[in-house]
Motif scaffolding. Structure first.
Motif, PDB file in Angstrom:
ATOM      1  N   VAL A   1       0.792  -1.157   0.147  1.00 59.64           N
ATOM      2  CA  VAL A   1       0.021  -0.070  -0.039  1.00 59.64           C
ATOM      3  C   VAL A   1       0.972   1.126  -0.074  1.00 59.64           C
ATOM      4  O   VAL A   1       1.651   1.430   1.239  1.00 59.64           O
ATOM      5  CB  VAL A   1      -0.908  -0.089   1.279  1.00 59.64           C
ATOM      6  N   PHE A   2       1.114   1.918  -0.975  1.00 62.65           N
ATOM      7  CA  PHE A   2       1.993   3.113  -1.371  1.00 62.65           C
ATOM      8  C   PHE A   2       0.888   4.271  -1.601  1.00 62.65           C
ATOM      9  O   PHE A   2      -0.155   4.267  -1.834  1.00 62.65           O
ATOM     10  CB  PHE A   2       2.810   2.948  -2.484  1.00 62.65           C
TER      11      PHE A   2
ATOM     12  N   ASN B   1       4.570  -3.871   2.514  1.00 60.91           N
ATOM     13  CA  ASN B   1       4.798  -2.690   2.636  1.00 60.91           C
ATOM     14  C   ASN B   1       3.659  -1.604   2.761  1.00 60.91           C
ATOM     15  O   ASN B   1       2.588  -1.728   2.091  1.00 60.91           O
ATOM     16  CB  ASN B   1       5.700  -2.063   1.465  1.00 60.91           C
ATOM     17  N   PHE B   2       3.566  -0.911   3.747  1.00 62.15           N
ATOM     18  CA  PHE B   2       2.529  -0.083   4.116  1.00 62.15           C
ATOM     19  C   PHE B   2       2.810   1.447   4.492  1.00 62.15           C
ATOM     20  O   PHE B   2       3.805   1.628   5.169  1.00 62.15           O
ATOM     21  CB  PHE B   2       1.968  -0.798   5.255  1.00 62.15           C
ATOM     22  N   GLU B   3       2.215   2.311   3.993  1.00 62.85           N
ATOM     23  CA  GLU B   3       2.178   3.757   4.482  1.00 62.85           C
ATOM     24  C   GLU B   3       0.949   4.401   4.965  1.00 62.85           C
ATOM     25  O   GLU B   3      -0.172   4.031   4.546  1.00 62.85           O
ATOM     26  CB  GLU B   3       2.465   4.532   3.244  1.00 62.85           C
ATOM     27  N   GLY B   4       0.947   5.046   6.249  1.00 67.84           N
ATOM     28  CA  GLY B   4      -0.139   5.284   6.777  1.00 67.84           C
ATOM     29  C   GLY B   4      -0.175   5.360   8.336  1.00 67.84           C
ATOM     30  O   GLY B   4       0.838   4.962   8.921  1.00 67.84           O
ATOM     31  N   THR B   5      -1.202   5.899   8.920  1.00 62.08           N
ATOM     32  CA  THR B   5      -1.575   5.885  10.149  1.00 62.08           C
ATOM     33  C   THR B   5      -2.406   4.948  10.645  1.00 62.08           C
ATOM     34  O   THR B   5      -3.755   5.073   9.982  1.00 62.08           O
ATOM     35  CB  THR B   5      -1.789   7.229  11.002  1.00 62.08           C
ATOM     36  N   VAL B   6      -2.210   4.018  11.502  1.00 63.48           N
ATOM     37  CA  VAL B   6      -3.244   3.167  11.947  1.00 63.48           C
ATOM     38  C   VAL B   6      -3.844   3.252  13.171  1.00 63.48           C
ATOM     39  O   VAL B   6      -2.897   3.530  14.183  1.00 63.48           O
ATOM     40  CB  VAL B   6      -2.822   1.509  11.625  1.00 63.48           C
TER      41      VAL B   6
ATOM     42  N   THR C   1       5.857   2.552   7.023  1.00 66.04           N
ATOM     43  CA  THR C   1       6.096   4.010   7.127  1.00 66.04           C
ATOM     44  C   THR C   1       4.866   4.629   7.590  1.00 66.04           C
ATOM     45  O   THR C   1       3.845   4.858   6.852  1.00 66.04           O
ATOM     46  CB  THR C   1       6.751   4.508   5.680  1.00 66.04           C
ATOM     47  N   GLY C   2       5.085   5.222   8.787  1.00 68.98           N
ATOM     48  CA  GLY C   2       3.753   5.694   9.496  1.00 68.98           C
ATOM     49  C   GLY C   2       3.698   5.590  11.039  1.00 68.98           C
ATOM     50  O   GLY C   2       4.746   5.409  11.519  1.00 68.98           O
TER      51      GLY C   2
END
Length: 114
Positions: free
Chosen positions: A42-43, A74-79, A94-95
């Motif tokens: 998830v980019f 691979n992941f980008e964001g806020t969870v 990344t996040g």
């Protein structure tokens, strides 16, 4: 960009690229859990209009229970989680993760939001 509501879980089985500008915000909401399969990405990427590159800090995943990120993903964001988060072996995140329980890292790489 936008707000996306799911009355159940979110399972991501194929690569996803969120395309936009630096001012775009994405919010994904799931009532139960979020799962990212092994080796899935998830980019975020620029839309090429000159509005800048979207930021991982502008992508939010609000989850009613837990999240699992598969090995090699691979992941980008806020969870934002009500329960726990498992980040699999060799996964890159990344996040940020905000969990009411715990975050389990298994030989993973964690980067800061841009």
């Amino acid at each position: 960009a936008g707000v996306y509501n799911f009355d159940t879980h979110i399972t991501i089985t194929l690569d996803i690229t969120l395309i936009g500008t630096s001012s775009d915000i994405w919010i994904f909401q799931a009532t139960t859990y979020l799962t990212l399969d092994n080796n899935v990405n998830v980019f975020i990427a620029s839309d090429g209009t000159g509005g800048g590159t979207p930021q991982a800090s502008n992508v939010f995943w609000q989850v009613g229970s837990y999240a699992t990120f598969g090995a090699g993903s691979n992941f980008e964001g806020t969870v934002l989680l009500e329960s726990y988060c498992d980040i699999g072996s060799a996964a890159t995140f990344t996040g940020r993760v905000f969990s009411k329980a715990y975050v389990d890292l298994v030989s993973s790489k964690v980067g800061f939001c841009r």
